[in-house]
Write an enzyme that holds these catalytic residues in place. Sequence first.
Site, PDB file in Angstrom:
ATOM      1  N   ARG A 238      -7.988   0.942  59.795  1.00  0.00           N
ATOM      2  CA  ARG A 238      -8.949   1.168  58.652  1.00  0.00           C
ATOM      3  C   ARG A 238     -10.221   1.933  58.910  1.00  0.00           C
ATOM      4  O   ARG A 238     -10.839   2.386  58.126  1.00  0.00           O
ATOM      5  CB  ARG A 238      -8.948   0.264  57.412  1.00  0.00           C
TER       6      ARG A 238
ATOM      7  N   HIS B 289      -6.783   7.496  57.003  1.00  0.00           N
ATOM      8  CA  HIS B 289      -6.828   7.025  58.435  1.00  0.00           C
ATOM      9  C   HIS B 289      -5.733   7.689  59.112  1.00  0.00           C
ATOM     10  O   HIS B 289      -5.747   7.727  60.242  1.00  0.00           O
ATOM     11  CB  HIS B 289      -6.340   5.495  58.450  1.00  0.00           C
TER      12      HIS B 289
ATOM     13  N   ARG C 234     -12.102  -4.440  57.109  1.00  0.00           N
ATOM     14  CA  ARG C 234     -10.775  -4.759  56.934  1.00  0.00           C
ATOM     15  C   ARG C 234     -10.042  -4.411  58.376  1.00  0.00           C
ATOM     16  O   ARG C 234     -10.869  -4.702  59.894  1.00  0.00           O
ATOM     17  CB  ARG C 234     -10.133  -3.932  55.930  1.00  0.00           C
TER      18      ARG C 234
ATOM     19  N   ALA D 163      -4.515   5.481  52.369  1.00  0.00           N
ATOM     20  CA  ALA D 163      -3.921   5.248  53.548  1.00  0.00           C
ATOM     21  C   ALA D 163      -4.215   6.611  54.122  1.00  0.00           C
ATOM     22  O   ALA D 163      -4.267   6.483  55.311  1.00  0.00           O
ATOM     23  CB  ALA D 163      -2.724   4.758  53.645  1.00  0.00           C
TER      24      ALA D 163
ATOM     25  N   HIS E  54     -13.973   4.413  48.555  1.00  0.00           N
ATOM     26  CA  HIS E  54     -12.953   3.339  48.864  1.00  0.00           C
ATOM     27  C   HIS E  54     -13.453   2.109  48.003  1.00  0.00           C
ATOM     28  O   HIS E  54     -14.616   1.761  47.973  1.00  0.00           O
ATOM     29  CB  HIS E  54     -12.922   2.848  50.193  1.00  0.00           C
ATOM     30  N   LEU E  55     -12.730   1.556  47.399  1.00  0.00           N
ATOM     31  CA  LEU E  55     -12.650   0.282  46.607  1.00  0.00           C
ATOM     32  C   LEU E  55     -13.067  -0.959  47.571  1.00  0.00           C
ATOM     33  O   LEU E  55     -14.066  -1.490  47.441  1.00  0.00           O
ATOM     34  CB  LEU E  55     -11.645  -0.134  45.918  1.00  0.00           C
ATOM     35  N   SER E  56     -12.381  -1.002  48.697  1.00  0.00           N
ATOM     36  CA  SER E  56     -12.802  -1.906  49.539  1.00  0.00           C
ATOM     37  C   SER E  56     -13.583  -1.496  50.724  1.00  0.00           C
ATOM     38  O   SER E  56     -13.545  -0.204  50.945  1.00  0.00           O
ATOM     39  CB  SER E  56     -11.129  -2.778  50.302  1.00  0.00           C
TER      40      SER E  56
ATOM     41  N   TYR F 294      -7.982  -5.399  45.785  1.00  0.00           N
ATOM     42  CA  TYR F 294      -8.411  -3.971  45.046  1.00  0.00           C
ATOM     43  C   TYR F 294      -8.794  -4.130  43.544  1.00  0.00           C
ATOM     44  O   TYR F 294      -9.204  -3.160  42.851  1.00  0.00           O
ATOM     45  CB  TYR F 294      -7.268  -3.097  45.138  1.00  0.00           C
TER      46      TYR F 294
ATOM     47  N   PRO G 122      -2.312   7.972  47.682  1.00  0.00           N
ATOM     48  CA  PRO G 122      -1.226   6.901  47.457  1.00  0.00           C
ATOM     49  C   PRO G 122      -1.364   5.550  47.267  1.00  0.00           C
ATOM     50  O   PRO G 122      -2.437   4.845  47.693  1.00  0.00           O
ATOM     51  CB  PRO G 122      -0.451   7.192  49.019  1.00  0.00           C
ATOM     52  N   ASN G 123      -0.545   5.254  46.319  1.00  0.00           N
ATOM     53  CA  ASN G 123      -0.660   3.839  45.840  1.00  0.00           C
ATOM     54  C   ASN G 123      -1.716   3.269  44.971  1.00  0.00           C
ATOM     55  O   ASN G 123      -1.466   2.270  44.178  1.00  0.00           O
ATOM     56  CB  ASN G 123      -0.558   2.812  46.862  1.00  0.00           C
TER      57      ASN G 123
ATOM     58  N   GLU H   8     -16.433  11.020  49.788  1.00  0.00           N
ATOM     59  CA  GLU H   8     -15.273   9.746  49.992  1.00  0.00           C
ATOM     60  C   GLU H   8     -15.690   8.706  49.544  1.00  0.00           C
ATOM     61  O   GLU H   8     -16.720   8.021  49.756  1.00  0.00           O
ATOM     62  CB  GLU H   8     -15.064   9.893  51.511  1.00  0.00           C
TER      63      GLU H   8
ATOM     64  N   ARG I 166      -0.845  -4.860  41.342  1.00  0.00           N
ATOM     65  CA  ARG I 166      -0.681  -5.680  42.323  1.00  0.00           C
ATOM     66  C   ARG I 166      -1.769  -5.831  43.293  1.00  0.00           C
ATOM     67  O   ARG I 166      -2.968  -5.136  43.353  1.00  0.00           O
ATOM     68  CB  ARG I 166       0.179  -4.355  43.304  1.00  0.00           C
TER      69      ARG I 166
ATOM     70  N   ASN J 238     -10.697   9.564  46.833  1.00  0.00           N
ATOM     71  CA  ASN J 238     -10.251   8.260  47.594  1.00  0.00           C
ATOM     72  C   ASN J 238      -8.858   8.574  48.132  1.00  0.00           C
ATOM     73  O   ASN J 238      -7.862   8.688  47.285  1.00  0.00           O
ATOM     74  CB  ASN J 238      -9.936   7.008  46.780  1.00  0.00           C
TER      75      ASN J 238
HETATM   76  O1  CA2 Z   1     -10.029   0.630  49.497  1.00  0.00           O
HETATM   77  C1  CA2 Z   1      -9.708   1.616  49.411  1.00  0.00           C
HETATM   78  O2  CA2 Z   1      -9.977   2.228  48.506  1.00  0.00           O
HETATM   79  C2  CA2 Z   1      -8.379   2.376  49.901  1.00  0.00           C
HETATM   80  O3  CA2 Z   1      -8.587   3.688  49.876  1.00  0.00           O
HETATM   81  C3  CA2 Z   1      -7.201   1.678  49.340  1.00  0.00           C
HETATM   82  C4  CA2 Z   1      -5.897   2.153  50.465  1.00  0.00           C
HETATM   83  C5  CA2 Z   1      -5.993   1.588  51.831  1.00  0.00           C
HETATM   84  O4  CA2 Z   1      -5.040   1.975  52.479  1.00  0.00           O
HETATM   85  C6  CA2 Z   1      -7.320   2.239  52.497  1.00  0.00           C
HETATM   86  O5  CA2 Z   1      -7.516   1.581  53.633  1.00  0.00           O
HETATM   87  C7  CA2 Z   1      -8.659   1.733  51.556  1.00  0.00           C
HETATM   88  C8  CA2 Z   1      -4.660   1.535  49.758  1.00  0.00           C
HETATM   89  C9  CA2 Z   1      -4.343   1.913  48.309  1.00  0.00           C
HETATM   90  C10 CA2 Z   1      -3.505   0.842  47.833  1.00  0.00           C
HETATM   91  O6  CA2 Z   1      -3.699   0.562  46.446  1.00  0.00           O
HETATM   92  C11 CA2 Z   1      -3.019  -0.353  46.035  1.00  0.00           C
HETATM   93  C12 CA2 Z   1      -3.421  -0.879  44.705  1.00  0.00           C
HETATM   94  C13 CA2 Z   1      -2.678  -1.850  44.427  1.00  0.00           C
HETATM   95  C14 CA2 Z   1      -1.508  -2.423  44.897  1.00  0.00           C
HETATM   96  C15 CA2 Z   1      -1.476  -2.236  46.100  1.00  0.00           C
HETATM   97  C16 CA2 Z   1      -2.018  -1.127  46.391  1.00  0.00           C
END
Ligand code: CA2
Length: 146
Positions: free
Chosen positions: A111, A80, A107, A77, A100-102, A23, A10-11, A98, A18, A74
Amino acid sequence: MLTIQVLHGPNLNLLGKREPEIYGQQTLDTINQMLAEEARRLQIAIEFFQSNHEGALVDQIQAAMGQVQGILINPGAYTHTSVAIRDAIAAVAIPTVEVHLSNIHRREPFRHHSYIAPVAVGQISGFGAESYRLGLHALVNHLQSS
Ligand code: CA2
Protein backbone atom coordinates in the site's frame (compact mmCIF):
# COMPACT_ATOMS: atom_id res chain seq x y z
CA MET A 1 -18.53 29.11 -8.83
CA LEU A 2 -15.96 26.32 -8.46
CA THR A 3 -17.25 22.76 -8.88
CA ILE A 4 -15.42 19.84 -7.27
CA GLN A 5 -15.92 16.21 -8.29
CA VAL A 6 -15.49 13.73 -5.42
CA LEU A 7 -14.58 10.20 -6.55
CA HIS A 8 -14.66 7.16 -4.26
CA GLY A 9 -13.09 3.91 -5.45
CA PRO A 10 -13.83 0.24 -4.85
CA ASN A 11 -15.35 -1.07 -1.61
CA LEU A 12 -15.77 2.40 -0.11
CA ASN A 13 -19.54 1.80 -0.35
CA LEU A 14 -18.97 -0.64 2.55
CA LEU A 15 -17.75 2.09 4.90
CA GLY A 16 -19.29 1.92 8.37
CA LYS A 17 -20.59 -1.58 7.64
CA ARG A 18 -17.32 -3.63 7.74
CA GLU A 19 -13.85 -3.25 9.40
CA PRO A 20 -14.66 -0.11 11.48
CA GLU A 21 -11.34 -0.59 13.36
CA ILE A 22 -9.45 0.30 10.14
CA TYR A 23 -11.84 2.58 8.28
CA GLY A 24 -13.99 4.11 11.03
CA GLN A 25 -17.71 4.13 11.85
CA GLN A 26 -18.84 6.68 9.30
CA THR A 27 -20.71 5.56 6.20
CA LEU A 28 -20.00 6.94 2.74
CA ASP A 29 -23.30 8.84 2.88
CA THR A 30 -22.24 10.50 6.16
CA ILE A 31 -18.88 11.52 4.63
CA ASN A 32 -20.62 12.91 1.55
CA GLN A 33 -23.06 14.88 3.75
CA MET A 34 -20.14 16.32 5.74
CA LEU A 35 -18.42 17.34 2.46
CA ALA A 36 -21.66 18.86 1.10
CA GLU A 37 -21.93 20.93 4.28
CA GLU A 38 -18.28 22.01 3.98
CA ALA A 39 -18.89 22.91 0.32
CA ARG A 40 -21.81 25.17 1.35
CA ARG A 41 -19.47 26.96 3.80
CA LEU A 42 -16.81 27.34 1.10
CA GLN A 43 -19.47 28.46 -1.42
CA ILE A 44 -18.51 25.88 -3.99
CA ALA A 45 -20.51 23.20 -5.82
CA ILE A 46 -19.72 19.53 -5.20
CA GLU A 47 -20.63 16.27 -6.95
CA PHE A 48 -20.19 12.70 -5.74
CA PHE A 49 -19.48 9.41 -7.54
CA GLN A 50 -18.53 5.96 -6.23
CA SER A 51 -17.70 2.91 -8.28
CA ASN A 52 -16.19 -0.52 -7.78
CA HIS A 53 -15.13 -0.52 -11.45
CA GLU A 54 -11.88 0.95 -12.75
CA GLY A 55 -13.33 1.80 -16.20
CA ALA A 56 -16.31 3.61 -14.65
CA LEU A 57 -13.91 5.79 -12.64
CA VAL A 58 -11.88 6.49 -15.82
CA ASP A 59 -15.14 7.42 -17.65
CA GLN A 60 -16.13 9.78 -14.83
CA ILE A 61 -12.70 11.48 -14.87
CA GLN A 62 -12.98 11.98 -18.64
CA ALA A 63 -16.54 13.31 -18.29
CA ALA A 64 -15.31 15.84 -15.71
CA MET A 65 -13.28 17.65 -18.39
CA GLY A 66 -14.66 21.15 -18.86
CA GLN A 67 -17.31 20.51 -16.16
CA VAL A 68 -15.35 20.71 -12.90
CA GLN A 69 -12.28 22.61 -11.74
CA GLY A 70 -10.96 20.06 -9.22
CA ILE A 71 -11.09 16.37 -8.34
CA LEU A 72 -10.93 14.94 -4.81
CA ILE A 73 -10.27 11.21 -5.10
CA ASN A 74 -9.93 8.23 -2.82
CA PRO A 75 -8.98 5.64 -5.42
CA GLY A 76 -9.17 2.81 -2.84
CA ALA A 77 -7.12 -0.24 -3.84
CA TYR A 78 -6.75 1.18 -7.38
CA THR A 79 -4.28 3.62 -5.79
CA HIS A 80 -1.74 0.81 -5.84
CA THR A 81 -2.56 -0.75 -9.22
CA SER A 82 -4.17 1.63 -11.67
CA VAL A 83 -2.11 3.11 -14.47
CA ALA A 84 -5.46 3.77 -16.22
CA ILE A 85 -6.74 6.11 -13.49
CA ARG A 86 -3.38 7.85 -13.31
CA ASP A 87 -3.34 8.34 -17.10
CA ALA A 88 -6.92 9.70 -17.05
CA ILE A 89 -6.04 12.28 -14.36
CA ALA A 90 -2.91 13.30 -16.28
CA ALA A 91 -4.88 13.49 -19.56
CA VAL A 92 -7.69 15.74 -18.29
CA ALA A 93 -5.20 17.93 -16.39
CA ILE A 94 -7.78 18.77 -13.70
CA PRO A 95 -6.04 19.56 -10.38
CA THR A 96 -6.53 16.47 -8.20
CA VAL A 97 -6.02 15.79 -4.51
CA GLU A 98 -5.63 12.15 -3.38
CA VAL A 99 -7.05 11.20 0.01
CA HIS A 100 -7.00 8.07 2.18
CA LEU A 101 -8.83 7.26 5.38
CA SER A 102 -5.98 5.10 6.69
CA ASN A 103 -2.30 6.02 6.67
CA ILE A 104 -1.22 3.92 3.69
CA HIS A 105 2.46 4.41 4.61
CA ARG A 106 2.14 2.60 7.94
CA ARG A 107 0.24 -0.35 6.51
CA GLU A 108 1.40 -3.29 4.36
CA PRO A 109 4.30 -2.51 1.95
CA PHE A 110 2.06 -3.03 -1.11
CA ARG A 111 0.00 0.00 0.00
CA HIS A 112 3.02 2.31 0.22
CA HIS A 113 3.20 3.02 -3.48
CA SER A 114 0.60 5.22 -5.18
CA TYR A 115 0.29 5.42 -8.96
CA ILE A 116 -1.86 8.52 -8.42
CA ALA A 117 0.45 10.63 -6.22
CA PRO A 118 2.79 11.75 -9.05
CA VAL A 119 -0.15 13.27 -11.00
CA ALA A 120 -1.87 14.75 -7.91
CA VAL A 121 -1.41 18.19 -6.37
CA GLY A 122 -0.87 16.33 -3.08
CA GLN A 123 -1.92 13.43 -0.89
CA ILE A 124 -3.61 13.36 2.55
CA SER A 125 -3.58 10.03 4.34
CA GLY A 126 -4.43 8.71 7.78
CA PHE A 127 -7.01 11.07 9.28
CA GLY A 128 -10.15 9.02 8.70
CA ALA A 129 -13.09 11.00 7.30
CA GLU A 130 -11.17 14.15 8.20
CA SER A 131 -8.75 13.34 5.32
CA TYR A 132 -11.58 14.19 2.92
CA ARG A 133 -12.35 17.51 4.66
CA LEU A 134 -8.67 18.48 4.76
CA GLY A 135 -8.32 17.41 1.13
CA LEU A 136 -11.29 19.53 0.06
CA HIS A 137 -9.83 22.59 1.81
CA ALA A 138 -6.38 21.98 0.31
CA LEU A 139 -7.86 21.60 -3.17
CA VAL A 140 -10.03 24.72 -2.93
CA ASN A 141 -7.09 26.76 -1.52
CA HIS A 142 -4.93 25.53 -4.39
CA LEU A 143 -7.56 26.46 -6.99
CA GLN A 144 -8.27 29.86 -5.48
CA SER A 145 -4.60 30.80 -5.23
CA SER A 146 -3.63 29.73 -8.77
O1 CA2 B 1 -7.33 4.19 3.48
C1 CA2 B 1 -7.94 4.34 2.41
O2 CA2 B 1 -8.76 5.25 2.21
C2 CA2 B 1 -7.74 3.30 1.29
O3 CA2 B 1 -7.83 4.00 0.04
C3 CA2 B 1 -8.87 2.32 1.43
C4 CA2 B 1 -8.76 1.14 0.47
C5 CA2 B 1 -7.38 0.49 0.55
O4 CA2 B 1 -7.27 -0.52 -0.44
C6 CA2 B 1 -6.28 1.52 0.35
O5 CA2 B 1 -5.04 0.86 0.50
C7 CA2 B 1 -6.38 2.63 1.37
C8 CA2 B 1 -9.80 0.08 0.81
C9 CA2 B 1 -11.19 0.59 0.87
C10 CA2 B 1 -12.03 -0.54 1.41
O6 CA2 B 1 -13.01 0.03 2.20
C11 CA2 B 1 -13.66 -0.80 3.04
C12 CA2 B 1 -14.55 -0.21 3.90
C13 CA2 B 1 -15.22 -0.98 4.81
C14 CA2 B 1 -15.02 -2.35 4.83
C15 CA2 B 1 -14.14 -2.95 3.96
C16 CA2 B 1 -13.46 -2.15 3.06
